[in-house]
Enzyme design. Structure first.
Site, mmCIF file in Angstrom:
data_model
loop_
_atom_site.group_PDB
_atom_site.id
_atom_site.type_symbol
_atom_site.label_atom_id
_atom_site.label_comp_id
_atom_site.label_asym_id
_atom_site.label_seq_id
_atom_site.Cartn_x
_atom_site.Cartn_y
_atom_site.Cartn_z
ATOM 1 N N ASN A 7 -0.009 -1.929 0.250
ATOM 2 C CA ASN A 7 -0.939 -2.262 1.336
ATOM 3 C C ASN A 7 -2.380 -2.254 0.827
ATOM 4 O O ASN A 7 -2.745 -1.466 -0.054
ATOM 5 C CB ASN A 7 -0.754 -1.354 2.562
ATOM 6 C CG ASN A 7 -0.740 0.123 2.255
ATOM 7 O OD1 ASN A 7 -0.367 0.558 1.180
ATOM 8 N ND2 ASN A 7 -1.162 0.909 3.221
ATOM 9 N N GLU A 48 -6.026 -2.209 2.556
ATOM 10 C CA GLU A 48 -6.769 -2.096 3.817
ATOM 11 C C GLU A 48 -8.185 -2.657 3.667
ATOM 12 O O GLU A 48 -8.642 -2.989 2.562
ATOM 13 C CB GLU A 48 -6.775 -0.633 4.263
ATOM 14 C CG GLU A 48 -5.354 -0.152 4.523
ATOM 15 C CD GLU A 48 -5.270 1.260 5.073
ATOM 16 O OE1 GLU A 48 -6.278 2.002 5.041
ATOM 17 O OE2 GLU A 48 -4.165 1.617 5.544
ATOM 18 N N CYS A 78 -0.169 -5.610 4.645
ATOM 19 C CA CYS A 78 0.930 -4.678 4.391
ATOM 20 C C CYS A 78 1.521 -4.887 3.002
ATOM 21 O O CYS A 78 1.398 -5.966 2.395
ATOM 22 C CB CYS A 78 2.029 -4.878 5.430
ATOM 23 S SG CYS A 78 1.635 -4.221 7.062
ATOM 24 N N GLU A 99 4.630 -5.280 2.201
ATOM 25 C CA GLU A 99 5.643 -6.337 2.186
ATOM 26 C C GLU A 99 4.986 -7.707 2.033
ATOM 27 O O GLU A 99 5.489 -8.591 1.319
ATOM 28 C CB GLU A 99 6.452 -6.311 3.493
ATOM 29 C CG GLU A 99 7.251 -5.029 3.704
ATOM 30 C CD GLU A 99 6.482 -3.954 4.446
ATOM 31 O OE1 GLU A 99 5.245 -3.876 4.320
ATOM 32 O OE2 GLU A 99 7.129 -3.165 5.155
ATOM 33 N N CYS A 123 6.719 -2.987 9.796
ATOM 34 C CA CYS A 123 6.123 -3.348 11.091
ATOM 35 C C CYS A 123 6.723 -4.667 11.578
ATOM 36 O O CYS A 123 7.389 -5.397 10.831
ATOM 37 C CB CYS A 123 4.604 -3.448 10.967
ATOM 38 S SG CYS A 123 4.012 -4.941 10.154
ATOM 39 N N CYS A 166 5.820 -7.760 9.584
ATOM 40 C CA CYS A 166 6.496 -7.830 8.268
ATOM 41 C C CYS A 166 7.963 -8.188 8.422
ATOM 42 O O CYS A 166 8.542 -8.851 7.557
ATOM 43 C CB CYS A 166 6.331 -6.522 7.508
ATOM 44 S SG CYS A 166 4.674 -6.373 6.806
HETATM 45 N N1 THU Z 1 1.993 -0.617 6.374
HETATM 46 C C1 THU Z 1 2.638 -1.348 5.421
HETATM 47 O O1 THU Z 1 2.070 -1.654 4.356
HETATM 48 N N2 THU Z 1 3.897 -1.752 5.690
HETATM 49 C C2 THU Z 1 4.588 -1.426 6.808
HETATM 50 O O2 THU Z 1 5.702 -1.905 6.998
HETATM 51 C C3 THU Z 1 4.014 -0.493 7.777
HETATM 52 C C4 THU Z 1 2.560 -0.258 7.642
HETATM 53 C C5 THU Z 1 0.608 -0.186 6.093
HETATM 54 C C6 THU Z 1 -0.446 -0.928 6.874
HETATM 55 C C7 THU Z 1 -1.582 0.068 6.855
HETATM 56 O O3 THU Z 1 -2.332 -0.117 5.667
HETATM 57 C C8 THU Z 1 -0.893 1.421 6.796
HETATM 58 O O4 THU Z 1 0.435 1.160 6.407
HETATM 59 C C9 THU Z 1 -0.900 2.174 8.119
HETATM 60 O O5 THU Z 1 -0.428 1.383 9.141
#
Ligand code: THU
Length: 130
Positions: free
Chosen positions: A39, A41, A50, A52, A83, A86
């Protein structure tokens, strides 16, 4: 290197200064190639991506477009659940039988197939003119 090891390793590179929740994803294509994502941000929160999505982008950039299996890991109490967005992204490049393994850093794992992860996924069959 196993998908688990690859996902654990790439997770370390996640850029998550806002949530402090690092996620790693590793996917394998039918050719055997492995693509990784973490991920990333952003201070403008909705601009974050994310793990994925990163792995999928790497796969597409390499000229592949079919996911055979995927492994997602985070330091969460329960195996980390992709999520909703994803799930739809993974469904775009896989069949319903594609195994999705969710894991914790402590070693807990759950594997479900894509069909069960996103029942009723929106697909081209829903579009009249496709
Ligand atoms: N996140 C992912 O990278 N993948 C997921 O399937 C769930 C959430 C990340 C997004 C964000 O940077 C952090 O987790 C908190 O939500």
């Amino acid at each position: 290197m196993s998908l688990e090891e690859a996902a654990r390793s790439v997770r370390e590179n996640a850029y998550a200064p806002y949530s402090h929740f690092k996620v790693g994803a590793a996917l394998r294509t039918p050719s055997g190639q492995v693509f990784l994502g973490c991920n990333v941000e952003n201070v403008a929160y909705p601009e974050g991506t994310c793990a994925e999505a990163g792995a999928i982008a790497a796969m597409i950039a390499a000229g592949e477009s079919q996911i055979a299996e995927v492994y997602v890991i985070a330091d969460s109490p329960e195996p980390v659940s992709p999520c909703g967005g994803c799930r739809q992204k993974l469904a775009e490049f896989s069949t319903g039988d594609m195994p999705v393994t969710m894991a914790t850093l402590d070693g807990a794992e759950t594997t479900v197939n894509m069909r069960d992860l996103l029942p009723g996924a929106f697909a081209t069959s829903h579009m009249k003119a496709s």
